[in-house]
Design a protein around this motif. Sequence first.
Motif, mmCIF file in Angstrom:
data_model
loop_
_atom_site.group_PDB
_atom_site.id
_atom_site.type_symbol
_atom_site.label_atom_id
_atom_site.label_comp_id
_atom_site.label_asym_id
_atom_site.label_seq_id
_atom_site.Cartn_x
_atom_site.Cartn_y
_atom_site.Cartn_z
ATOM 1 N N ASP A 17 0.836 -1.194 0.000
ATOM 2 C CA ASP A 17 0.000 0.000 0.000
ATOM 3 C C ASP A 17 0.878 1.254 0.000
ATOM 4 O O ASP A 17 1.819 1.341 0.795
ATOM 5 C CB ASP A 17 -0.899 -0.007 1.241
ATOM 6 N N PRO A 18 0.609 2.231 -0.859
ATOM 7 C CA PRO A 18 1.452 3.436 -0.932
ATOM 8 C C PRO A 18 1.535 4.208 0.392
ATOM 9 O O PRO A 18 2.602 4.711 0.751
ATOM 10 C CB PRO A 18 0.791 4.293 -2.012
ATOM 11 N N THR A 19 0.431 4.291 1.120
ATOM 12 C CA THR A 19 0.448 5.015 2.399
ATOM 13 C C THR A 19 1.310 4.284 3.411
ATOM 14 O O THR A 19 2.118 4.897 4.120
ATOM 15 C CB THR A 19 -0.982 5.189 2.939
ATOM 16 N N VAL A 23 6.537 3.541 6.410
ATOM 17 C CA VAL A 23 7.764 2.767 6.645
ATOM 18 C C VAL A 23 8.991 3.584 6.272
ATOM 19 O O VAL A 23 9.992 3.589 6.995
ATOM 20 C CB VAL A 23 7.720 1.424 5.876
ATOM 21 N N ARG A 24 8.917 4.298 5.170
ATOM 22 C CA ARG A 24 10.049 5.148 4.772
ATOM 23 C C ARG A 24 10.299 6.250 5.801
ATOM 24 O O ARG A 24 11.442 6.582 6.103
ATOM 25 C CB ARG A 24 9.799 5.749 3.392
ATOM 26 N N CYS A 75 3.528 12.978 6.587
ATOM 27 C CA CYS A 75 4.284 12.255 5.556
ATOM 28 C C CYS A 75 3.366 11.577 4.547
ATOM 29 O O CYS A 75 3.766 11.316 3.422
ATOM 30 C CB CYS A 75 5.226 11.232 6.186
ATOM 31 N N CYS A 76 2.142 11.308 4.946
ATOM 32 C CA CYS A 76 1.248 10.518 4.106
ATOM 33 C C CYS A 76 0.090 11.326 3.536
ATOM 34 O O CYS A 76 -0.629 10.841 2.674
ATOM 35 C CB CYS A 76 0.647 9.372 4.907
ATOM 36 N N ASP A 77 -0.118 12.509 4.066
ATOM 37 C CA ASP A 77 -1.223 13.363 3.640
ATOM 38 C C ASP A 77 -2.574 12.684 3.859
ATOM 39 O O ASP A 77 -3.437 12.696 2.988
ATOM 40 C CB ASP A 77 -1.051 13.798 2.182
ATOM 41 N N VAL A 78 -2.705 12.020 5.009
ATOM 42 C CA VAL A 78 -3.975 11.402 5.397
ATOM 43 C C VAL A 78 -4.276 11.808 6.839
ATOM 44 O O VAL A 78 -3.404 12.284 7.564
ATOM 45 C CB VAL A 78 -3.950 9.861 5.276
ATOM 46 N N ALA A 125 1.598 -7.241 10.734
ATOM 47 C CA ALA A 125 2.490 -7.920 9.793
ATOM 48 C C ALA A 125 3.915 -8.027 10.338
ATOM 49 O O ALA A 125 4.781 -8.637 9.704
ATOM 50 C CB ALA A 125 2.498 -7.180 8.456
ATOM 51 N N GLY A 126 4.168 -7.431 11.502
ATOM 52 C CA GLY A 126 5.496 -7.499 12.096
ATOM 53 C C GLY A 126 6.483 -6.511 11.525
ATOM 54 O O GLY A 126 7.693 -6.668 11.692
ATOM 55 N N VAL A 127 5.992 -5.470 10.861
ATOM 56 C CA VAL A 127 6.878 -4.479 10.254
ATOM 57 C C VAL A 127 7.277 -3.406 11.259
ATOM 58 O O VAL A 127 8.400 -2.911 11.238
ATOM 59 C CB VAL A 127 6.216 -3.830 9.016
ATOM 60 N N VAL A 128 6.350 -3.034 12.143
ATOM 61 C CA VAL A 128 6.632 -1.987 13.120
ATOM 62 C C VAL A 128 6.334 -2.482 14.534
ATOM 63 O O VAL A 128 5.602 -3.451 14.730
ATOM 64 C CB VAL A 128 5.813 -0.698 12.847
ATOM 65 N N GLU A 129 6.923 -1.797 15.492
ATOM 66 C CA GLU A 129 6.659 -2.022 16.908
ATOM 67 C C GLU A 129 6.196 -0.698 17.493
ATOM 68 O O GLU A 129 6.537 0.371 16.965
ATOM 69 C CB GLU A 129 7.931 -2.466 17.637
ATOM 70 N N SER A 130 5.440 -0.751 18.576
ATOM 71 C CA SER A 130 4.940 0.478 19.182
ATOM 72 C C SER A 130 5.175 0.486 20.679
ATOM 73 O O SER A 130 5.355 -0.564 21.311
ATOM 74 C CB SER A 130 3.450 0.634 18.894
#
Length: 122
Positions: free
Chosen positions: A21-23, A28-29, A45-48, A63-68
Amino acid sequence: MASKKSTLLDPDVKLLQALADPTRLAIVRELASAPEVCACDLTSCCDVRQPTVSHHLKVLREAGVVESERRGTWIYYRLAPDAAGRLQSLAVELSGAARLIPVSALRRPVPATASTSGLPQA
């Protein structure tokens, strides 16, 4: 062909879907450029709007991409330490490149019963 249910449970599929997904890719970037970012700062950063950012962060977390980490009323996000490694492993697997085997895996273990007493001594 894999069933739809098993495909949805595959962690690699979840990882790639989350990043497709682009957002979410923009989030992630943004996270890759800083040690951690408050969720409230990701709207720029996402304009949402914030609810949309929260939804995308939930998908990335599942999905295991980020932690909080919650600090008071704020939630700070960072990339999961193994996320880049998971992507790299998947890329290597898909490219058909040879995988490096650690040297330690190539060494034969010495059997516990082996002894040098059977050898002639000097």
